[in-house]
Enzyme design. Sequence first.
Site, PDB file in Angstrom:
ATOM      1  N   ASP A 228      31.984 173.350  50.570  1.00  0.00           N
ATOM      2  CA  ASP A 228      30.997 172.373  50.135  1.00  0.00           C
ATOM      3  C   ASP A 228      31.618 171.082  49.619  1.00  0.00           C
ATOM      4  O   ASP A 228      32.787 171.035  49.233  1.00  0.00           O
ATOM      5  CB  ASP A 228      30.085 172.970  49.065  1.00  0.00           C
ATOM      6  CG  ASP A 228      30.858 173.446  47.833  1.00  0.00           C
ATOM      7  OD1 ASP A 228      31.972 173.980  48.010  1.00  0.00           O
ATOM      8  OD2 ASP A 228      30.360 173.301  46.705  1.00  0.00           O
TER       9      ASP A 228
ATOM     10  N   GLU B 295      30.856 176.168  46.062  1.00  0.00           N
ATOM     11  CA  GLU B 295      31.817 176.360  44.970  1.00  0.00           C
ATOM     12  C   GLU B 295      31.560 175.395  43.819  1.00  0.00           C
ATOM     13  O   GLU B 295      31.770 175.735  42.657  1.00  0.00           O
ATOM     14  CB  GLU B 295      33.251 176.181  45.485  1.00  0.00           C
ATOM     15  CG  GLU B 295      34.339 176.589  44.492  1.00  0.00           C
ATOM     16  CD  GLU B 295      34.625 175.540  43.421  1.00  0.00           C
ATOM     17  OE1 GLU B 295      34.926 175.941  42.262  1.00  0.00           O
ATOM     18  OE2 GLU B 295      34.536 174.329  43.724  1.00  0.00           O
TER      19      GLU B 295
END
Length: 427
Positions: free
Chosen positions: A90, A147
């Site tokens: 991400d 994350e």
Amino acid sequence: MLASRIKAHGRAFAHIAAFHPELTALRRDLHAHPEIGFEEHYTAQRVAESLKVCGVDEIHTGIGKTGVVAVIRGRQTGSGRMIGLRADMDALPMTEHNDFAWRSTKPGMMHGCGHDGHTAMLVGAARYLAETRQFDGTAVLIFQPGEEGFAGAKAMIEDGLFERFPVQSVYGMHNWPQMRPGTVGVNPGPMMASADRITIEITGKGGHGAHPYQTVDPVLVSAHIITAVQSIVARNVRAIDSAVISLCAMQAGDMGAFSVIPGKATLVGTVRTFNPEVQNLVEKRLQEVCSGVALGLGAAAHVNYERIYPATINTREEARFAADVAQKLVGHDHVDRNMDPSMGAEDFSFMLQVKPGAYLRLGQGAENGVGGCFLHNSRYDFNDDVLPLGAALHASLVEHGMPLPDETLGQTARSLSATPHSARSDA
């Protein structure tokens, strides 16, 4: 050149270096199309497409919402061993201020932490492992969403990650601009701190700024609380322990109402610790100090303490094993086996709460400035020069952790994998 610093017997590095341009193209494409937590649809699709081209045995999508898992079986699988490798996918909700061709095409989103590089490195490891299969066991490659504050690792675990793929150990790594390319850092204990969110709501009595004696000023109470909570670390936490309390934002009143004392104020911040006992102490003292200070000034304070990410704690044997593998690639002088931990946080911690493993740092800050901008900076970019090394380190953890019985590297590989959990029948 980075390649000249890699040990000659780093066959994984030499193999992967041959398709370095392709990994760079993938990394830059991901950088140009950032996606935040649980919205990594394009990223997951690109990863799945790349893994299919690599020739992995299985591709599983939608784990933990947008997570992807690849399975690669070695030349032999009789050992029954299974090692997990993890990369985060991400981006961050921030605006990029770079001007290179692969800069973000999405306003307000940016790969400001290098997860695009982490993803490309694990794809590179997948291609090498699928093409060579020089190991006895099964490699599980975990491409994790969310994350950056979304606890994507926890989501994948709750979605049955380790029931479906029962690895004996798991490894992750993160680029580190403060280290030079060709260097690796790890330690046999804490690598990252826990991350807790604190919200302090202060209730007073509003009124006219010209008549403060008729009010209970929550702004004044906030100022005293901001100062007082620092005494917790200074006077309650042992000097040999580590803790950080940072109050980072305050909301009170209206900026256009310069003569109005508000009735309420809110403080928001974070607490970072490595030890659960210290974490418990800080939470307890925050409640006491905030309530006591507010009460002494005629107000009331409520503390909401949220535990977001636990500390990232490497297991000793896996950390030693990972350092040994890294040393085979970059040499003794370029591996820091006792790297100072960071007070930042990482949700790989959830995986390490379930499985033995280690979290490593990969140097990427070159002397010429490439890759030297620190994480979460609007001008950060991943250093593509380290892609082959990161991929080779991932792959080498698999090869040395699950060596073939007739491996030509034989004794070296077996000695490296003699003690980690990855070489045991169960974790």
